[in-house]
Design an enzyme around this catalytic site. Structure first.
Site, PDB file in Angstrom:
ATOM      1  N   HIS A  39       0.812  -1.215   0.000  1.00  0.00           N
ATOM      2  CA  HIS A  39       0.000   0.000   0.000  1.00  0.00           C
ATOM      3  C   HIS A  39       0.844   1.263   0.000  1.00  0.00           C
ATOM      4  CE1 HIS A  39      -4.411  -0.908   1.041  1.00  0.00           C
ATOM      5  NE2 HIS A  39      -3.882  -2.003   0.517  1.00  0.00           N
ATOM      6  N   GLY A 107      -5.613  -3.712  -8.429  1.00  0.00           N
ATOM      7  CA  GLY A 107      -5.334  -2.518  -7.648  1.00  0.00           C
ATOM      8  C   GLY A 107      -6.545  -1.808  -7.080  1.00  0.00           C
ATOM      9  N   GLU A 108      -6.244  -0.795  -6.255  1.00  0.00           N
ATOM     10  CA  GLU A 108      -7.262   0.090  -5.690  1.00  0.00           C
ATOM     11  C   GLU A 108      -6.862   1.535  -5.952  1.00  0.00           C
ATOM     12  OE1 GLU A 108      -5.465  -1.699  -3.126  1.00  0.00           O
ATOM     13  OE2 GLU A 108      -6.667  -3.531  -3.198  1.00  0.00           O
ATOM     14  N   GLY A 175     -14.676 -12.879  -9.606  1.00  0.00           N
ATOM     15  CA  GLY A 175     -15.876 -13.171 -10.374  1.00  0.00           C
ATOM     16  C   GLY A 175     -15.534 -13.978 -11.607  1.00  0.00           C
TER      17      GLY A 175
END
Length: 322
Positions: A39, A107-108, A175
């Site tokens: 992070h 990622g974020e 998903g």
């Protein structure tokens, strides 16, 4: 395949030197592997840390001798160019003498927006990750590589210290579309929900031979009220789910998004307190879903040493009885 249990080096809640100290203790206690978040910012201001994961892992590789190591997860598309990820993962594989797995994800916004390149839609992020994996694989051969794709260019690059055994790659999936994209490209799966259907779909590509690596937060403490308060303070961001978590850009955004999450909401989602059976039951959900590996996240820096000293050993014994 025998289940394996891991310890999480949570870079958002501890400083670099403490993380190395916890890593050594976790190996001595008997954890099978250790995963590190990667992070640039903590989720919440109250967590208060975000050291550079790759420096921490280099120190951990030197300070430990047997425990396996992994990023959980690195985004190789924005903050880092995939050619750089290929180099540093090869170096870490060398430092750890073959104990490293490169965990990758799309990622974020929280971590990737800092380089000022915006935040693409999820479909573009996944396409970027596919391209990045191809580049990293090519460079890990040690051969001179030139690449020109839709998102990345690599010009006459070579990893001079490419490990002979390569670097296993695990990819975060959530998903059907992501499994369709990444299962043919990755060695192992990463997921944070005990979704048996997703694991079954992954196994249909890998014939059940790959690792499926989950992660579960816990807040162990001899006092349940203390454990719940710590989990609420440090981990209420978790309640938003990844559809939200991937897109918020700052810790302030997570503060706002989680302001109505109550302590009792967190306690329902995360095992809190001294009851090891509650933790074991949570891990069993992952194993029943088909996961081969589960990494535990002990919430909060202030309870880390006591968890490792008092609870981790008995907890591992109980988990291995499963």
């Amino acid at each position: 395949m025998t289940a394996r249990f891991g310890y999480t080096l949570m870079t958002e809640q501890s400083g670099a030197r403490d993380l190395v100290r916890y890593a050594v203790a976790a190996e001595e206690i008997g954890f099978d592997f250790e995963v590190s978040s990667d992070h640039y910012s903590p989720w919440l201001t109250s967590q208060g840390h975000a050291p550079y994961a790759w420096s921490v892992l280099g120190a951990v590789a030197h300070a430990t001798s047997a425990v396996e190591l992994m990023t959980y997860v690195t985004c190789p598309t924005m903050r880092y160019h995939p050619a750089v990820v290929a180099q540093k993962s090869a170096t870490l594989q060398d430092l750890s003498e073959g104990r490293f797995t490169l965990g990758l994800g799309s990622g974020e916004n929280l971590n990737e927006h800092v380089v000022g390149e915006g935040w693409p839609a999820v479909s573009a992020r996944q396409d970027m990750l596919v391209e990045a994996i191809h580049i990293i694989r090519a460079l890990h051969t040690g051969e001179l590589t030139t690449w020109e794709g839709e998102y990345f260019r690599v010009d006459s690059a070579r990893i001079w210290d490419a490990p002979e055994s390569g670097v296993p790659i695990a990819v975060a999936v959530s998903g059907e579309k992501s499994i369709d994209l990444f299962a043919p490209l990755a060695d192992h799966a990463i997921a944070v929900q005990p979704d048996g259907d997703a694991i079954q779909k992954w196994d249909s590509v890998h014939d059940g031979a790959s690792r499926k690596i989950g992660q579960m937060p816990i807040s162990w403490d001899p006092d349940e009220k203390t454990a719940i308060a710590r989990a609420h303070d440090q981990f209420r961001w978790f309640a938003g789910g990844w559809a939200v978590n991937a897109d918020l850009p700052t810790p302030a955004g997570f503060e706002a998004a989680s302001q109505f999450v109550r302590p009792e909401d967190v306690a329902e989602a995360i095992p809190c307190g001294p009851d090891l059976d509650k933790i074991v039951a949570g891990v069993k959900e992952y194993l029943d879903a088909g996961f081969t590996d589960v990494a535990l996240v002990q919430v909060g820096d202030d309870g880390q040493s006591r968890f490792l000293d008092e609870a981790a050993g008995p907890l591992l014994e109980a988990l291995r009885e499963l």
